[in-house]
Design a protein around this motif. Structure first.
Motif, PDB file in Angstrom:
ATOM      1  N   LYS A  22       1.082  -1.426   0.129  1.00 42.71           N
ATOM      2  CA  LYS A  22       0.141   0.393  -0.195  1.00 42.71           C
ATOM      3  C   LYS A  22       0.840   1.179  -0.111  1.00 42.71           C
ATOM      4  N   GLU A  23       0.668   2.374  -0.348  1.00 43.60           N
ATOM      5  CA  GLU A  23       1.050   3.872  -0.201  1.00 43.60           C
ATOM      6  C   GLU A  23       1.393   4.273   0.846  1.00 43.60           C
ATOM      7  N   LYS A  24       2.367   4.254   0.895  1.00 44.74           N
ATOM      8  CA  LYS A  24       2.542   5.370   1.929  1.00 44.74           C
ATOM      9  C   LYS A  24       1.974   6.181   1.876  1.00 44.74           C
ATOM     10  N   THR A  25       1.614   7.070   3.071  1.00 43.90           N
ATOM     11  CA  THR A  25       1.325   8.889   3.452  1.00 43.90           C
ATOM     12  C   THR A  25       1.983   9.566   4.052  1.00 43.90           C
ATOM     13  N   VAL A  26       2.377  10.095   3.379  1.00 44.55           N
ATOM     14  CA  VAL A  26       3.650  11.129   3.967  1.00 44.55           C
ATOM     15  C   VAL A  26       3.073  12.090   4.677  1.00 44.55           C
ATOM     16  N   LYS A  27       3.715  12.891   5.798  1.00 47.28           N
ATOM     17  CA  LYS A  27       2.783  13.562   6.168  1.00 47.28           C
ATOM     18  C   LYS A  27       4.528  14.276   7.701  1.00 47.28           C
ATOM     19  N   PHE A  28       3.815  15.548   8.264  1.00 42.83           N
ATOM     20  CA  PHE A  28       5.284  16.591   8.388  1.00 42.83           C
ATOM     21  C   PHE A  28       4.741  15.987   9.455  1.00 42.83           C
ATOM     22  N   ASN A  29       5.930  16.364  10.252  1.00 40.40           N
ATOM     23  CA  ASN A  29       5.949  16.182  11.491  1.00 40.40           C
ATOM     24  C   ASN A  29       6.456  17.192  12.395  1.00 40.40           C
ATOM     25  N   VAL A  30       6.109  17.208  13.153  1.00 43.09           N
ATOM     26  CA  VAL A  30       6.835  18.065  14.442  1.00 43.09           C
ATOM     27  C   VAL A  30       7.554  18.070  15.811  1.00 43.09           C
ATOM     28  N   PRO A  31       8.883  16.901  14.958  1.00 41.61           N
ATOM     29  CA  PRO A  31       9.346  16.751  16.129  1.00 41.61           C
ATOM     30  C   PRO A  31       9.376  17.770  17.652  1.00 41.61           C
ATOM     31  N   LYS A  32       9.233  18.417  17.987  1.00 40.43           N
ATOM     32  CA  LYS A  32       9.877  18.898  19.237  1.00 40.43           C
ATOM     33  C   LYS A  32       8.341  19.733  19.873  1.00 40.43           C
ATOM     34  N   GLU A  33       8.403  20.069  20.833  1.00 32.45           N
ATOM     35  CA  GLU A  33       7.546  21.545  21.098  1.00 32.45           C
ATOM     36  C   GLU A  33       7.321  22.762  20.989  1.00 32.45           C
ATOM     37  N   ILE A  34       6.423  23.456  20.306  1.00 34.27           N
ATOM     38  CA  ILE A  34       6.563  24.738  19.046  1.00 34.27           C
ATOM     39  C   ILE A  34       6.297  26.212  20.867  1.00 34.27           C
ATOM     40  N   SER A  35       7.425  26.783  20.637  1.00 39.42           N
ATOM     41  CA  SER A  35       7.065  27.872  21.757  1.00 39.42           C
ATOM     42  C   SER A  35       6.337  29.310  21.159  1.00 39.42           C
ATOM     43  N   ASN A  36       7.107  29.604  20.003  1.00 38.06           N
ATOM     44  CA  ASN A  36       6.624  30.246  18.610  1.00 38.06           C
ATOM     45  C   ASN A  36       6.605  29.906  17.250  1.00 38.06           C
ATOM     46  N   ILE A  37       5.247  31.366  16.654  1.00 37.55           N
ATOM     47  CA  ILE A  37       5.675  30.607  14.689  1.00 37.55           C
ATOM     48  C   ILE A  37       5.922  32.277  14.629  1.00 37.55           C
ATOM     49  N   VAL A  38       7.113  32.696  13.819  1.00 33.55           N
ATOM     50  CA  VAL A  38       7.403  33.623  13.048  1.00 33.55           C
ATOM     51  C   VAL A  38       7.073  33.036  11.489  1.00 33.55           C
ATOM     52  N   ILE A  39       6.291  34.542  10.900  1.00 32.09           N
ATOM     53  CA  ILE A  39       6.368  33.945   9.713  1.00 32.09           C
ATOM     54  C   ILE A  39       6.574  35.762   9.195  1.00 32.09           C
ATOM     55  N   SER A  40       7.825  35.277   8.159  1.00 35.82           N
ATOM     56  CA  SER A  40       8.226  36.496   7.617  1.00 35.82           C
ATOM     57  C   SER A  40       8.282  36.137   5.939  1.00 35.82           C
ATOM     58  N   GLY A  41       8.076  37.397   5.047  1.00 34.59           N
ATOM     59  CA  GLY A  41       9.198  37.383   3.874  1.00 34.59           C
ATOM     60  C   GLY A  41       8.109  38.351   2.923  1.00 34.59           C
ATOM     61  N   ASN A  55       6.663  48.613   5.756  1.00 36.40           N
ATOM     62  CA  ASN A  55       6.385  47.134   6.184  1.00 36.40           C
ATOM     63  C   ASN A  55       6.759  46.177   5.110  1.00 36.40           C
ATOM     64  N   LYS A  56       7.693  46.137   4.782  1.00 36.76           N
ATOM     65  CA  LYS A  56       8.281  45.215   3.322  1.00 36.76           C
ATOM     66  C   LYS A  56       8.281  44.014   4.399  1.00 36.76           C
ATOM     67  N   ASP A  57       9.808  43.941   6.071  1.00 34.10           N
ATOM     68  CA  ASP A  57      10.212  43.273   6.337  1.00 34.10           C
ATOM     69  C   ASP A  57       9.686  42.767   7.779  1.00 34.10           C
ATOM     70  N   LYS A  58       8.223  43.012   7.670  1.00 34.92           N
ATOM     71  CA  LYS A  58       7.936  43.046   9.547  1.00 34.92           C
ATOM     72  C   LYS A  58       7.797  41.381   9.479  1.00 34.92           C
ATOM     73  N   ASN A  59       7.380  40.669  10.533  1.00 32.38           N
ATOM     74  CA  ASN A  59       7.961  39.519  11.004  1.00 32.38           C
ATOM     75  C   ASN A  59       6.314  39.654  11.685  1.00 32.38           C
ATOM     76  N   ILE A  60       5.665  38.243  11.606  1.00 26.84           N
ATOM     77  CA  ILE A  60       4.181  38.326  12.567  1.00 26.84           C
ATOM     78  C   ILE A  60       4.641  37.316  13.700  1.00 26.84           C
ATOM     79  N   VAL A  61       3.920  37.847  14.823  1.00 27.29           N
ATOM     80  CA  VAL A  61       4.453  36.158  15.730  1.00 27.29           C
ATOM     81  C   VAL A  61       3.393  35.901  16.100  1.00 27.29           C
ATOM     82  N   LEU A  62       3.327  34.409  15.624  1.00 33.06           N
ATOM     83  CA  LEU A  62       2.658  33.766  16.752  1.00 33.06           C
ATOM     84  C   LEU A  62       2.612  33.181  17.892  1.00 33.06           C
ATOM     85  N   ASP A  63       2.561  33.687  18.835  1.00 38.58           N
ATOM     86  CA  ASP A  63       3.350  33.546  20.214  1.00 38.58           C
ATOM     87  C   ASP A  63       2.098  32.545  21.075  1.00 38.58           C
TER      88      ASP A  63
END
Length: 149
Positions: A22-41, A55-63
């Motif tokens: 059977k085809e293996k379903t590939v899943k993304f694994n989050v290996p550790k506990e996350i404290s926050n996420i930063v979205i940039s670009g 505002n071109k280089d602003k980051n969005i922090v999800l904490d």
């Protein structure tokens, strides 16, 4: 006699074709506990009001815990793309997972909420597509957290 051998041969091929792995379903694994996420670009500029150049280089922090859980669940539920064309444009964003042990992972992040599409590429080069319902949740988080700045 030949017909019997031919029939057995065809029956054997038919049986073997059904026994393939059977085809293996590939899943993304989050290996550790996350404290926050930063979205940039450059793609974050649409979430900030005011002059785009400033505002071109602003980051969005999800904490906060809820925001982090929403994004982590979206990442985990991502699926490899089915066949079809994908854009050759570079990513509009980067997603930076910052773990509680102060290590981090950064992934390219293509996000087009107006088209209800989004995908990311992990460090192994595997691409995962976000589910449509997760795209609207992520966009809401980005807008809400950009306003907090």
């Amino acid at each position: 006699m030949r017909k019997a051998y031919l029939l057995c041969f065809l029956l054997l091929i038919f049986m073997l074709s059904g026994c393939s792995e059977k085809e293996k379903t590939v899943k993304f694994n989050v290996p550790k506990e996350i404290s926050n996420i930063v979205i940039s670009g450059e793609g974050t500029e649409v979430y900030f009001s005011g002059d785009k150049d400033i505002n071109k280089d602003k980051n969005i922090v999800l904490d906060d815990t809820e925001a982090v859980e929403i994004v982590v669940n979206a990442l985990k539920q991502g699926t490899p793309p089915s066949t079809g064309a994908m854009t050759t444009e570079g990513p509009s964003l980067q997603i930076n997972l910052i773990y509680k042990d102060n290590t981090q992972d950064t992934f390219d992040f293509w996000f087009r909420p107006e088209e209800k599409t989004g995908r990311f590429e992990d460090n192994d080069g595997r691409v995962f597509m976000f589910k449509k319902q997760d795209i609207s949740k992520i966009e809401t988080l980005l807008r809400k957290n950009a306003e907090k700045k």
